[in-house]
Write a protein that holds these residues in place. Structure first.
Motif, PDB file in Angstrom:
ATOM      1  N   LEU A   1       0.542 -28.324  -5.829  1.00 19.65           N
ATOM      2  CA  LEU A   1       1.006 -27.807  -6.502  1.00 19.65           C
ATOM      3  C   LEU A   1       1.320 -28.988  -7.864  1.00 19.65           C
ATOM      4  O   LEU A   1       1.772 -29.806  -7.160  1.00 19.65           O
TER       5      LEU A   1
ATOM      6  N   ASN B   1       2.829 -25.595 -13.918  1.00 24.03           N
ATOM      7  CA  ASN B   1       2.744 -24.614 -13.500  1.00 24.03           C
ATOM      8  C   ASN B   1       3.865 -23.781 -12.649  1.00 24.03           C
ATOM      9  O   ASN B   1       3.127 -22.467 -12.739  1.00 24.03           O
ATOM     10  N   LEU B   2       4.749 -23.918 -12.017  1.00 25.36           N
ATOM     11  CA  LEU B   2       5.455 -23.403 -11.471  1.00 25.36           C
ATOM     12  C   LEU B   2       6.494 -22.438 -13.223  1.00 25.36           C
ATOM     13  O   LEU B   2       6.703 -21.065 -12.384  1.00 25.36           O
TER      14      LEU B   2
ATOM     15  N   ALA C   1       3.758 -19.867 -13.115  1.00 27.59           N
ATOM     16  CA  ALA C   1       3.588 -18.859 -11.497  1.00 27.59           C
ATOM     17  C   ALA C   1       5.196 -18.222 -11.694  1.00 27.59           C
ATOM     18  O   ALA C   1       5.363 -16.976 -11.058  1.00 27.59           O
TER      19      ALA C   1
ATOM     20  N   THR D   1      -4.270 -21.565 -14.425  1.00 26.13           N
ATOM     21  CA  THR D   1      -4.199 -23.303 -13.995  1.00 26.13           C
ATOM     22  C   THR D   1      -5.209 -23.853 -13.353  1.00 26.13           C
ATOM     23  O   THR D   1      -5.067 -25.083 -12.489  1.00 26.13           O
TER      24      THR D   1
ATOM     25  N   ASP E   1      -4.958 -23.476  -9.688  1.00 30.34           N
ATOM     26  CA  ASP E   1      -4.064 -24.102  -8.552  1.00 30.34           C
ATOM     27  C   ASP E   1      -3.870 -22.541  -7.885  1.00 30.34           C
ATOM     28  O   ASP E   1      -2.783 -21.907  -8.645  1.00 30.34           O
TER      29      ASP E   1
ATOM     30  N   ALA F   1      -0.210 -22.364  -7.002  1.00 28.86           N
ATOM     31  CA  ALA F   1       0.834 -21.560  -7.844  1.00 28.86           C
ATOM     32  C   ALA F   1       0.804 -19.790  -7.840  1.00 28.86           C
ATOM     33  O   ALA F   1       1.391 -19.343  -8.501  1.00 28.86           O
TER      34      ALA F   1
END
Length: 229
Positions: free
Chosen positions: A56, A60-61, A64, A199, A201, A204
């Motif tokens: 992670l 990107n949090l 998200a 992302t 990811d 995320a």
């Protein structure tokens, strides 16, 4: 076991077991959900579908979290009391855009996951299982496997950031139909899918999904709207 089969099994088995265990005798109930959560978690941790993925990315949090909160809002807004100001619109939504095939949502009595029915320990397991177990199992299945498998059978060869329109919308459609609120389920699938692609990811997308489910669970416990569970 070759790499392709191992990767497929790791992405599919936890989700397949979760779905299969819906049909446990006595389901739905607090203890059957706890059993699904334990089996799903054991398979997820044992098979480690995250092998080969980047961890992670903290940057990107915020995105998200925003996606997770937005999906939660979209999920509950059409059924909140304020929407009854437009009764015809709300009735249309409930009849044709919530449960499939024109069925109206029903109130299950007694609600199987209410604390007064199953007890607080199992109600908390229901909350945590939906937020922190099935959300990640689903993301590795739908966005990690199904979306990329539609593009290429060797799905791990497909970069997470690749956008293929047909695969993207088919995955969101199937994800939505898996849920009882199918229309908002499709919108959620679009949102989580777009997040994963933007992302690159998958974690995320899992975090966004976990936030949605956690907020929804808190909403259910605070308001008694157990139809969402």
């Amino acid at each position: 076991m070759d790499r392709k089969l191992r990767d497929t099994l790791a992405h599919v088995a936890p989700f397949a077991a979760w779905i299969a265990l819906i049909y446990l005798p006595g389901s739905p109930s607090g203890w059957t959900y706890a059993a699904r959560a334990l089996v799903g978690l054991a398979l997820f941790l044992g098979l480690r579908p995250w092998r080969g993925y980047a961890p992670l990315r903290v940057r990107n949090l915020p995105l998200a979290a925003g996606v997770g909160v937005a999906v939660f809002a979209v999920w509950i807004l059409p059924e909140m009391e304020w929407a009854s100001r437009w009764p015809a619109l709300q009735e249309f939504y409930l009849k044709y855009a919530a449960l499939p095939w024109g069925r109206l949502p029903e109130v299950v009595s007694p609600p199987p996951y209410a604390p007064e029915t199953c007890g607080w320990p199992l109600a908390v397991v229901r909350l945590l299982g939906s937020a922190f177990i099935i959300s990640f199992i689903e993301e590795f299945f739908w966005r990690g496997f199904i979306y990329r498998w539609i593009i290429a059978r060797d799905f791990r060869s497909v970069d997470l950031g690749v956008f293929v329109r047909n695969a993207f919308f088919i995955t969101a459609l199937l994800f939505g139909l898996e849920h009882d609120r199918w229309l908002v389920g499709i919108l959620a699938g679009l949102a989580y899918g777009a997040l994963a692609i933007r992302t690159r990811d998958l974690w995320a997308a899992g975090v966004a999904h976990a936030i949605t489910n956690f907020l929804l669970g808190l909403y259910v416990l605070a308001t008694g709207q157990h139809g969402f569970w």
